[in-house]
Design a protein around this motif. Structure first.
Motif, mmCIF file in Angstrom:
data_model
loop_
_atom_site.group_PDB
_atom_site.id
_atom_site.type_symbol
_atom_site.label_atom_id
_atom_site.label_comp_id
_atom_site.label_asym_id
_atom_site.label_seq_id
_atom_site.Cartn_x
_atom_site.Cartn_y
_atom_site.Cartn_z
ATOM 1 N N THR A 91 -8.257 11.850 -9.750
ATOM 2 C CA THR A 91 -7.719 10.551 -9.347
ATOM 3 C C THR A 91 -7.453 9.667 -10.560
ATOM 4 O O THR A 91 -6.454 8.941 -10.611
ATOM 5 N N ARG A 92 -8.332 9.725 -11.542
ATOM 6 C CA ARG A 92 -8.138 8.933 -12.766
ATOM 7 C C ARG A 92 -6.854 9.337 -13.482
ATOM 8 O O ARG A 92 -6.217 8.513 -14.147
ATOM 9 N N GLU A 93 -6.472 10.619 -13.353
ATOM 10 C CA GLU A 93 -5.257 11.088 -14.005
ATOM 11 C C GLU A 93 -4.011 10.744 -13.188
ATOM 12 O O GLU A 93 -2.991 10.338 -13.732
ATOM 13 N N LEU A 94 -4.115 10.912 -11.854
ATOM 14 C CA LEU A 94 -2.967 10.676 -10.991
ATOM 15 C C LEU A 94 -2.651 9.195 -10.822
ATOM 16 O O LEU A 94 -1.484 8.807 -10.762
ATOM 17 N N SER A 95 -3.701 8.380 -10.731
ATOM 18 C CA SER A 95 -3.517 6.952 -10.460
ATOM 19 C C SER A 95 -4.614 6.159 -11.169
ATOM 20 O O SER A 95 -5.630 5.796 -10.562
ATOM 21 N N PRO A 96 -4.426 5.885 -12.457
ATOM 22 C CA PRO A 96 -5.476 5.239 -13.256
ATOM 23 C C PRO A 96 -5.969 3.902 -12.696
ATOM 24 O O PRO A 96 -7.115 3.519 -12.948
ATOM 25 N N GLU A 133 -3.621 14.320 -2.542
ATOM 26 C CA GLU A 133 -2.227 14.170 -2.132
ATOM 27 C C GLU A 133 -1.916 12.717 -1.761
ATOM 28 O O GLU A 133 -0.872 12.165 -2.141
ATOM 29 N N GLN A 134 -2.830 12.098 -1.022
ATOM 30 C CA GLN A 134 -2.611 10.715 -0.591
ATOM 31 C C GLN A 134 -2.712 9.741 -1.762
ATOM 32 O O GLN A 134 -1.991 8.738 -1.805
ATOM 33 N N VAL A 135 -3.604 10.035 -2.696
ATOM 34 C CA VAL A 135 -3.706 9.188 -3.896
ATOM 35 C C VAL A 135 -2.401 9.241 -4.685
ATOM 36 O O VAL A 135 -1.875 8.214 -5.123
ATOM 37 N N GLU A 136 -1.877 10.441 -4.865
ATOM 38 C CA GLU A 136 -0.638 10.593 -5.625
ATOM 39 C C GLU A 136 0.528 9.921 -4.906
ATOM 40 O O GLU A 136 1.407 9.338 -5.540
ATOM 41 N N HIS A 154 0.364 7.332 -2.544
ATOM 42 C CA HIS A 154 0.257 5.892 -2.282
ATOM 43 C C HIS A 154 -0.248 5.070 -3.462
ATOM 44 O O HIS A 154 -0.096 3.843 -3.462
ATOM 45 N N ARG A 155 -0.903 5.716 -4.449
ATOM 46 C CA ARG A 155 -1.494 4.970 -5.577
ATOM 47 C C ARG A 155 -2.298 3.765 -5.062
ATOM 48 O O ARG A 155 -2.000 2.611 -5.417
ATOM 49 N N PRO A 156 -3.284 4.000 -4.224
ATOM 50 C CA PRO A 156 -3.999 2.878 -3.597
ATOM 51 C C PRO A 156 -4.886 2.128 -4.584
ATOM 52 O O PRO A 156 -5.209 2.631 -5.669
ATOM 53 N N ASP A 157 -5.288 0.946 -4.183
ATOM 54 C CA ASP A 157 -6.265 0.196 -4.984
ATOM 55 C C ASP A 157 -7.631 0.874 -4.928
ATOM 56 O O ASP A 157 -8.361 0.890 -5.919
ATOM 57 N N ILE A 158 -7.967 1.420 -3.757
ATOM 58 C CA ILE A 158 -9.277 2.040 -3.558
ATOM 59 C C ILE A 158 -9.126 3.390 -2.863
ATOM 60 O O ILE A 158 -8.372 3.518 -1.891
ATOM 61 N N LEU A 159 -9.834 4.387 -3.370
ATOM 62 C CA LEU A 159 -10.050 5.638 -2.652
ATOM 63 C C LEU A 159 -11.491 5.632 -2.176
ATOM 64 O O LEU A 159 -12.416 5.640 -2.992
ATOM 65 N N LEU A 160 -11.685 5.573 -0.865
ATOM 66 C CA LEU A 160 -13.021 5.578 -0.275
ATOM 67 C C LEU A 160 -13.351 7.023 0.051
ATOM 68 O O LEU A 160 -12.778 7.612 0.970
ATOM 69 N N LEU A 161 -14.270 7.615 -0.689
ATOM 70 C CA LEU A 161 -14.445 9.063 -0.723
ATOM 71 C C LEU A 161 -15.830 9.515 -0.282
ATOM 72 O O LEU A 161 -16.844 9.065 -0.818
#
Length: 217
Positions: free
Chosen positions: A76-81, A48-51, A53-60
Motif C-alpha cells: 500500500t505504501r508503494e501503490l498509494s503513499p 486492488e481497491q487501494v490502487e 481509489h487511492r483512499p485516505d484510509i485502508l481499514l485492514l
C-alpha cells in the motif's frame, strides 16, 4: 484527505467476514465526514481497491486470505503513499504489532473498541500523519516496551552507510565516499539487516526510516 466542497475522508474496508465488513461500512457511512468508497474480502482485493481509489484510509483486518497483512501494508505504501493503513483486529500480538508498524501501519486498533472511539481514532489518523496511533491493552504496550532493549541500535557509522544506500549509492560508491573497503561496507549492511530485521537494502532503509533513524530529506 481529498479536496472538495466538504472535506471527506475516503475509506476502503478490508475484512473477510462479510457480516462484520458490511456492518463496519454501514457504521462508517453514518459519519458525515467519512465515505466508504470500496470494500474487500481478502488481501488481494484490498490492494486492488487501494490502487483504484487511492483512499485516505485502508481499514485492514489482520487475518484474511490472499496477501498477508504485512504484504498489504508494505505494498500500500508503494501503490498509494498518502493512504494511511489502519489495522483493526482481534489480535493484540506484540510481535505482529511491531512488524506492521515497522512496515508503515499508521494505527493498530482492537475490534472491541466503541463506535465513537473508532471514529475518533480514524479522524486522528488523518489529521496526524506523522504519528502512530495505538489502541491496545496496556499489557501489549508493556510487552512492546520490554522488547525494545533487546534490539541493538545501529551505530552512527552503520546509519551513515544506510543513508548513502537510501541515496542510491552502490557498495563501491559508498566505500569510496567514506574511505572504507567494500568488505567493510558489506559488513555494516549485514549488521544493519540483523539489527533491523531487514532482508534487503530497500527493506533496511524502509524499516530505519519508519523508526525515525534516518534523515534523508
Amino acid at each position: 484527505m481529498n479536496d472538495g466542497a466538504a472535506a471527506t475522508v475516503t475509506i476502503v474496508v478490508a475484512d473477510d467476514h462479510s457480516l462484520f465488513r458490511e456492518g463496519l461500512k454501514e457504521l462508517l457511512t453514518t459519519v458525515p465526514e467519512f465515505s466508504v468508497v470500496a470494500t474487500a474480502c481478502d488481501g488481494d482485493q484490498a490492494l486492488e481497491q487501494v490502487e483504484c481509489h487511492r483512499p485516505d484510509i485502508l481499514l485492514l483486518d489482520v487475518v484474511m486470505p490472499g496477501h498477508s497483512a504485512a504484504a498489504v501494508v508494505e505494498r500500500t505504501r508503494e501503490l498509494s503513499p498518502m493512504t494511511r493503513t489502519v489495522i483493526l483486529t482481534m489480535h493484540d500480538d506484540t510481535a505482529l504489532l511491531q512488524e506492521l508498524l515497522l512496515l508503515g501501519a499508521a494505527a493498530y486498533l482492537v475490534k472491541n473498541m466503541a463506535r465513537d472511539e473508532l471514529v475518533a481514532a480514524l479522524t486522528t489518523v488523518v489529521h496526524s500523519s506523522g504519528n502512530v496511533l495505538l489502541s491496545v491493552p496496556q499489557g501489549t504496550i508493556r510487552a512492546l516496551d520490554r522488547r525494545s532493549p533487546d534490539v541493538e541500535a545501529p551505530s552512527p557509522r552503520e546509519l551513515g552507510v544506510l543513508r548513502l544506500v537510501a541515496k542510491g549509492m552502490t557498495n563501491r560508491q559508498i566505500a569510496s565516499w567514506l574511505h572504507l573497503s567494500e568488505a567493510t561496507v558489506k559488513r555494516h549492511l549485514t549488521n544493519l539487516y540483523a539489527k533491523l530485521g531487514a532482508v534487503s537494502r530497500v527493506d533496511a532503509v524502509r524499516r530505519a526510516d519508519a523508526l525515525g533513524l534516518l534523515d534523508i530529506s
